[in-house]
Design a protein around this motif. Structure first.
Motif, PDB file in Angstrom:
ATOM      1  N   GLN A 227     178.731 118.359  78.258  1.00 29.60           N
ATOM      2  CA  GLN A 227     178.808 117.232  77.325  1.00 29.60           C
ATOM      3  C   GLN A 227     179.144 117.712  75.907  1.00 29.60           C
ATOM      4  O   GLN A 227     179.872 117.040  75.178  1.00 29.60           O
ATOM      5  N   LEU A 228     178.638 118.882  75.542  1.00 26.79           N
ATOM      6  CA  LEU A 228     178.976 119.445  74.230  1.00 26.79           C
ATOM      7  C   LEU A 228     180.471 119.723  74.149  1.00 26.79           C
ATOM      8  O   LEU A 228     181.117 119.405  73.137  1.00 26.79           O
ATOM      9  N   ASN A 229     181.027 120.294  75.211  1.00 27.03           N
ATOM     10  CA  ASN A 229     182.454 120.587  75.220  1.00 27.03           C
ATOM     11  C   ASN A 229     183.294 119.315  75.182  1.00 27.03           C
ATOM     12  O   ASN A 229     184.338 119.276  74.523  1.00 27.03           O
ATOM     13  N   TYR A 230     182.836 118.259  75.885  1.00 27.58           N
ATOM     14  CA  TYR A 230     183.555 116.980  75.837  1.00 27.58           C
ATOM     15  C   TYR A 230     183.598 116.467  74.393  1.00 27.58           C
ATOM     16  O   TYR A 230     184.629 115.968  73.915  1.00 27.58           O
ATOM     17  N   TYR A 231     182.461 116.611  73.705  1.00 25.12           N
ATOM     18  CA  TYR A 231     182.383 116.136  72.310  1.00 25.12           C
ATOM     19  C   TYR A 231     183.316 116.953  71.412  1.00 25.12           C
ATOM     20  O   TYR A 231     184.015 116.404  70.562  1.00 25.12           O
ATOM     21  N   LEU A 232     183.316 118.273  71.621  1.00 23.06           N
ATOM     22  CA  LEU A 232     184.142 119.131  70.775  1.00 23.06           C
ATOM     23  C   LEU A 232     185.634 118.885  70.988  1.00 23.06           C
ATOM     24  O   LEU A 232     186.438 119.044  70.064  1.00 23.06           O
ATOM     25  N   GLN A 233     185.985 118.465  72.199  1.00 24.75           N
ATOM     26  CA  GLN A 233     187.389 118.174  72.490  1.00 24.75           C
ATOM     27  C   GLN A 233     187.850 116.875  71.832  1.00 24.75           C
ATOM     28  O   GLN A 233     188.991 116.758  71.404  1.00 24.75           O
TER      29      GLN A 233
ATOM     30  N   SER B 275     183.896 109.913  69.496  1.00 23.14           N
ATOM     31  CA  SER B 275     182.686 109.235  69.953  1.00 23.14           C
ATOM     32  C   SER B 275     181.537 110.228  69.992  1.00 23.14           C
ATOM     33  O   SER B 275     181.702 111.369  70.429  1.00 23.14           O
ATOM     34  N   ILE B 276     180.377 109.777  69.551  1.00 25.89           N
ATOM     35  CA  ILE B 276     179.211 110.667  69.526  1.00 25.89           C
ATOM     36  C   ILE B 276     178.406 110.589  70.819  1.00 25.89           C
ATOM     37  O   ILE B 276     177.429 111.327  71.005  1.00 25.89           O
ATOM     38  N   ASP B 277     178.819 109.723  71.742  1.00 21.76           N
ATOM     39  CA  ASP B 277     178.064 109.520  72.986  1.00 21.76           C
ATOM     40  C   ASP B 277     177.890 110.819  73.770  1.00 21.76           C
ATOM     41  O   ASP B 277     176.808 111.094  74.308  1.00 21.76           O
ATOM     42  N   ASP B 278     178.953 111.624  73.836  1.00 17.46           N
ATOM     43  CA  ASP B 278     178.866 112.888  74.575  1.00 17.46           C
ATOM     44  C   ASP B 278     177.840 113.823  73.939  1.00 17.46           C
ATOM     45  O   ASP B 278     177.096 114.513  74.648  1.00 17.46           O
ATOM     46  N   LEU B 279     177.782 113.835  72.614  1.00 19.11           N
ATOM     47  CA  LEU B 279     176.837 114.696  71.921  1.00 19.11           C
ATOM     48  C   LEU B 279     175.402 114.219  72.146  1.00 19.11           C
ATOM     49  O   LEU B 279     174.489 115.040  72.299  1.00 19.11           O
ATOM     50  N   ILE B 280     175.211 112.920  72.186  1.00 16.96           N
ATOM     51  CA  ILE B 280     173.880 112.369  72.455  1.00 16.96           C
ATOM     52  C   ILE B 280     173.426 112.741  73.861  1.00 16.96           C
ATOM     53  O   ILE B 280     172.267 113.120  74.087  1.00 16.96           O
TER      54      ILE B 280
ATOM     55  N   TYR C  16     172.578 121.138  68.342  1.00 14.49           N
ATOM     56  CA  TYR C  16     171.948 120.642  67.120  1.00 14.49           C
ATOM     57  C   TYR C  16     172.744 121.023  65.865  1.00 14.49           C
ATOM     58  O   TYR C  16     172.674 120.337  64.851  1.00 14.49           O
ATOM     59  N   MET C  17     173.515 122.086  65.947  1.00 13.37           N
ATOM     60  CA  MET C  17     174.402 122.425  64.839  1.00 13.37           C
ATOM     61  C   MET C  17     175.444 121.319  64.664  1.00 13.37           C
ATOM     62  O   MET C  17     175.758 120.920  63.536  1.00 13.37           O
ATOM     63  N   GLN C  18     175.948 120.819  65.783  1.00 12.63           N
ATOM     64  CA  GLN C  18     176.900 119.704  65.721  1.00 12.63           C
ATOM     65  C   GLN C  18     176.219 118.417  65.245  1.00 12.63           C
ATOM     66  O   GLN C  18     176.791 117.644  64.462  1.00 12.63           O
ATOM     67  N   LEU C  19     174.992 118.206  65.685  1.00 10.55           N
ATOM     68  CA  LEU C  19     174.254 117.016  65.257  1.00 10.55           C
ATOM     69  C   LEU C  19     174.020 117.023  63.751  1.00 10.55           C
ATOM     70  O   LEU C  19     174.070 115.978  63.092  1.00 10.55           O
ATOM     71  N   SER C  20     173.777 118.204  63.196  1.00  9.57           N
ATOM     72  CA  SER C  20     173.484 118.286  61.760  1.00  9.57           C
ATOM     73  C   SER C  20     174.698 117.951  60.901  1.00  9.57           C
ATOM     74  O   SER C  20     174.555 117.516  59.765  1.00  9.57           O
ATOM     75  N   GLY C  21     175.899 118.137  61.475  1.00 12.23           N
ATOM     76  CA  GLY C  21     177.106 117.903  60.688  1.00 12.23           C
ATOM     77  C   GLY C  21     177.749 116.546  60.879  1.00 12.23           C
ATOM     78  O   GLY C  21     178.608 116.144  60.089  1.00 12.23           O
TER      79      GLY C  21
END
Length: 391
Positions: free
Chosen positions: A49-55, A59-64, A93-98
């Motif tokens: 899910q992190l990789n989906y978000y980075l790609q 949408s923040i759904d993947d990060l959640i 959480y590094m991605q969440l912070s930004g």
């Protein structure tokens, strides 16, 4: 016959029970394996899910979803000690912070990320092969600017204690990867000082002095902290080192002047330092005032009057300059009155001369006290002097 049948039956029972127990053990083992696999699946899900978000960060759904999966994984006993899981948590959480789409999720995420990477390093500290520690340290370096910025924001908000926490983390990251950033050490020291953490601040300022950090204030700060702790000798030594390194620093020179004036001592040394300070800052009225007080202590009233007048030439609204210049004349007038009281009754000529000199000195004092009163209507010394002069 019955005994034989009976024994055969018992053997079958025993075998049956043993088979049931074996099956139970296998079932428990399977369940444990399934649970572990389930938790490992959550770690993998978090990573995916992190990789989906980075790609695609639209949408923040993947990060959640990544957050939800990794939170469960690091809390479960089967994966709570997995460096891989904590490494992924740090990244998530590094991605969440930004991110800014969900501000509530960013709150505290910087702390969580930093602590997760620390956990990775701690879990692998005794391992022969540190599989994730290098990556964790690299990610902590990436976090450094965000942590520093957070500390700076807290410093501006005057939340010095928490600012110190974030600046300290920035410093720890540098130490962890073997780099030195003196500006970070300075910021950490300043926050510690403002937060009242005197011991930590003193240690950091001393470190900066040893590193020859180019900032005169570190000598002032460390000297002040040492003096506060009762180490007067150490404080003076630090100031002396600062003056040698920064002979043209106004701040260091003024601090030395203030110390000399406050603590007393050699008037010649005081005068020399004040003259040096005037050369550096000729428009500073306070320096001429200080020189006036030194001349007064030396008994050179003409020089004192000249210095006080220079003070007022620079700043006509300097209350201390107005008051002290008036006091020079006033005190001389009072001395003349004391002399008058000692004159024999039959020596009217001497009495009249002293009276005339006293009146003249009172007249000279008057405008300075009146100006001082206009600057400070509450000062009792001014009121008493004016009362006597008017009388």
């Amino acid at each position: 016959m019955y005994m034989i049948l009976d024994k055969q039956f018992n053997k079958k029972q025993i075998l049956s029970r043993m088979m049931k127990k074996s099956f139970l053990f296998v079932l428990i083992a399977c369940l444990a394996s399934a649970t572990a696999n389930c938790q490992n699946t959550k770690v993998q899900t978090a990573y995916n899910q992190l990789n989906y978000y980075l790609q695609d960060q639209s949408s923040i759904d993947d990060l959640i979803k990544a957050k939800e999966a990794i939170d469960l994984a690091v809390e479960h006993e089967k994966t709570s000690l997995s460096p891989k899981a904590w490494n992924y948590k740090g990244q998530i959480y590094m991605q969440l912070s930004g991110q800014t789409a969900e501000p509530a999720l960013a709150e505290g995420a910087l702390d969580e990320s930093y602590n997760a990477f620390l956990k990775v390093i701690d879990l692998e500290k005794d391992a022969k092969r540190k599989k994730y520690s290098k990556e964790a340290k690299e990610n902590m370096v990436l976090l450094k600017s965000s942590i520093y910025s957070k500390g700076y924001d807290l410093f501006k908000e005057q939340d010095y204690e928490n600012a110190y926490k974030f600046f300290s983390r920035t410093k720890e990251i540098d130490e962890m990867v073997g780099t030195i950033d003196t500006s970070v050490i300075y910021a950490t020291a300043a926050c510690a000082e403002s937060a009242g953490l005197d011991g930590e601040a003193a240690t950091l300022y001393a470190q900066l002095i040893d590193m020859e950090y180019d900032e005169p204030r570190i000598y002032l700060a460390l000297s002040g902290l040492l003096k506060k702790s009762g180490d007067t000798s150490g404080a003076e030594d630090i100031m002396a080192k600062g003056r040698v390194r920064y002979p043209d620093s106004k701040a260091l020179l003024f601090e030395e002047v203030n110390r000399l004036l406050r603590d007393g001592g050699d008037l010649g040394a005081m005068q020399a330092r004040v003259e040096e300070a005037i050369q550096l800052d000729p428009e500073n009225a306070s320096l001429y005032f200080a020189m006036g007080t030194i001349h007064e202590k030396n008994g050179d009233l003409d020089a004192a009057v000249a210095s006080y007048q220079q003070c007022l030439d620079v700043d006509a609204n300097n209350f201390n300059g107005q008051y002290n210049l008036g006091a020079v004349y006033y005190n001389q007038a009072v001395n003349k009155i004391s002399e008058m009281n000692e004159v024999p009754a039959d020596d009217m000529a001497t009495y009249d001369r002293l009276k005339g000199e006293s009146d003249k000195l009172m007249e000279q004092a008057l405008p300075y006290f009146e100006k001082a009163r206009s600057l400070n209507m509450e000062d009792q010394g001014v009121m008493v002097a004016l009362k006597e002069i008017y009388a």
